[in-house]
Design an enzyme around this catalytic site. Sequence first.
Site, PDB file in Angstrom:
ATOM      1  N   HIS A   1      43.923  34.029  34.734  1.00 55.01           N
ATOM      2  CA  HIS A   1      42.707  34.636  35.284  1.00 55.01           C
ATOM      3  C   HIS A   1      41.520  34.192  34.426  1.00 55.01           C
ATOM      4  CE1 HIS A   1      39.726  37.608  36.406  1.00 55.01           C
ATOM      5  NE2 HIS A   1      40.424  37.803  37.513  1.00 55.01           N
TER       6      HIS A   1
ATOM      7  N   SER B   1      34.798  39.306  44.669  1.00 54.61           N
ATOM      8  CA  SER B   1      34.002  40.255  45.471  1.00 54.61           C
ATOM      9  C   SER B   1      34.486  40.401  46.917  1.00 54.61           C
ATOM     10  CB  SER B   1      32.519  39.875  45.427  1.00 54.61           C
ATOM     11  OG  SER B   1      32.043  39.950  44.089  1.00 54.61           O
TER      12      SER B   1
ATOM     13  N   GLU C   1      39.265  31.542  42.482  1.00 59.42           N
ATOM     14  CA  GLU C   1      38.310  32.595  42.160  1.00 59.42           C
ATOM     15  C   GLU C   1      37.100  31.977  41.464  1.00 59.42           C
ATOM     16  OE1 GLU C   1      40.420  36.654  41.924  1.00 59.42           O
ATOM     17  OE2 GLU C   1      40.540  35.749  39.953  1.00 59.42           O
TER      18      GLU C   1
ATOM     19  N   ASN D   1      44.256  43.419  41.719  1.00 54.93           N
ATOM     20  CA  ASN D   1      44.259  43.216  40.270  1.00 54.93           C
ATOM     21  C   ASN D   1      43.492  44.391  39.663  1.00 54.93           C
ATOM     22  OD1 ASN D   1      43.921  42.384  37.651  1.00 54.93           O
ATOM     23  ND2 ASN D   1      42.684  40.577  38.134  1.00 54.93           N
ATOM     24  N   TRP D   2      44.252  45.331  39.139  1.00 55.83           N
ATOM     25  CA  TRP D   2      43.621  46.566  38.660  1.00 55.83           C
ATOM     26  C   TRP D   2      42.956  46.372  37.293  1.00 55.83           C
ATOM     27  CZ3 TRP D   2      47.814  50.865  40.054  1.00 55.83           C
ATOM     28  CH2 TRP D   2      47.953  50.905  41.444  1.00 55.83           C
ATOM     29  N   LYS D   3      43.170  45.227  36.675  1.00 57.04           N
ATOM     30  CA  LYS D   3      42.562  44.918  35.369  1.00 57.04           C
ATOM     31  C   LYS D   3      42.795  46.070  34.385  1.00 57.04           C
ATOM     32  CE  LYS D   3      39.424  41.808  37.706  1.00 57.04           C
ATOM     33  NZ  LYS D   3      38.126  41.153  37.768  1.00 57.04           N
TER      34      LYS D   3
ATOM     35  N   GLY E   1      37.694  44.924  41.942  1.00 53.39           N
ATOM     36  CA  GLY E   1      37.028  46.212  42.135  1.00 53.39           C
ATOM     37  C   GLY E   1      37.475  46.978  43.370  1.00 53.39           C
TER      38      GLY E   1
ATOM     39  N   GLU F   1      39.154  35.760  33.265  1.00 51.11           N
ATOM     40  CA  GLU F   1      38.869  36.662  32.130  1.00 51.11           C
ATOM     41  C   GLU F   1      39.793  36.358  30.953  1.00 51.11           C
ATOM     42  OE1 GLU F   1      39.042  40.281  34.420  1.00 51.11           O
ATOM     43  OE2 GLU F   1      37.206  39.635  35.446  1.00 51.11           O
TER      44      GLU F   1
ATOM     45  N   GLY G   1      33.383  40.165  40.453  1.00 51.71           N
ATOM     46  CA  GLY G   1      32.746  41.400  40.014  1.00 51.71           C
ATOM     47  C   GLY G   1      31.232  41.381  40.129  1.00 51.71           C
TER      48      GLY G   1
HETATM   49  P1  PGA Z   1      36.500  41.321  42.045  1.00 55.78           P
HETATM   50  O1  PGA Z   1      37.572  40.644  41.061  1.00 55.78           O
HETATM   51  O2  PGA Z   1      37.188  41.550  43.368  1.00 55.78           O
HETATM   52  O3  PGA Z   1      36.117  42.610  41.367  1.00 55.78           O
HETATM   53  O4  PGA Z   1      35.362  40.362  42.172  1.00 55.78           O
HETATM   54  C1  PGA Z   1      38.477  39.668  41.532  1.00 55.78           C
HETATM   55  C2  PGA Z   1      39.382  39.222  40.411  1.00 55.78           C
HETATM   56  O5  PGA Z   1      38.916  39.095  39.270  1.00 55.78           O
HETATM   57  O6  PGA Z   1      40.587  38.983  40.610  1.00 55.78           O
END
Ligand code: PGA
Length: 245
Positions: free
Chosen positions: A93, A205, A160, A8-10, A227, A95, A166
């Site tokens: 997600h 993470s 998640e 997931n490159w966000k 990340g 976010e 993150g």
């Molecule tokens: P992260 O994000 O690997 O940076 O913790 C995971 C995600 O939000 O899908």
Amino acid sequence: MRQLIAGNWKMNCLLQDAVALAQGIAAGADGIAADLLVCPTALHLAAVAQALQGGAVAVGGQDCHQEKQGAHTGDIAAPMLRDAGASWVILGHSERRQNHGETDELIREKTLAAVDAGLTPIVCVGETADQRQGGQETEVVGWQIAGSLPKPFTGAIAYEPIWAIGTGKTATEQDVAMMHAFIREELVRQFGDAGHAIRILYGGSVRAANAASLLAVPNVGGALIGGASLKADEFLAIARAAQPG
Ligand code: PGA
């Protein structure tokens, strides 16, 4: 079933970097015993899909609108993602749930729109740190599953925990085992036998250093990686840690 390793490159990368990252991943994908997916910003989907054409790495979106088309300034419809070369889409997600007020009901509608457009959805669920401290993690995730998934459901789930995204704080193998077993039980309760075949990804993470132990946990069907998916070598190292399906 093979594990799914999804990046997931966000909201990262400019166009050139996104294409280079995709090419770097494709160049090292041979012989990996997992399904591979990258999810760039929608703006880069077509270019990334073109760079990956004919190879083993699939492309997905990070969100879609619940309607096929119409007066929705700034939004992106599922058929547009499909048209740009996506075959998957991440939905719900945390976010998006937190920063855009997305509810389970809206995510369910988006999931229906995605499937209708020929996309495979990855529906995200997970509790906050406060909810976990209050012992509510299974209750919260149970409600999210009940509210966000249409029946029948053809796609994947990503568990998640929000406190692990993150932050560098990965859930322990015991936490993951317990939550994935709970999610499996809920899926089977809601969807019968079909619930056994739904992949449950872990996210939060994940990196090369912890991937092998997380991917070996029962009921873990892959990983959703933020990340660490932004470096081809790290992403490929995670993918190489996948369990043969
Ligand atoms: P992260 O994000 O690997 O940076 O913790 C995971 C995600 O939000 O899908």
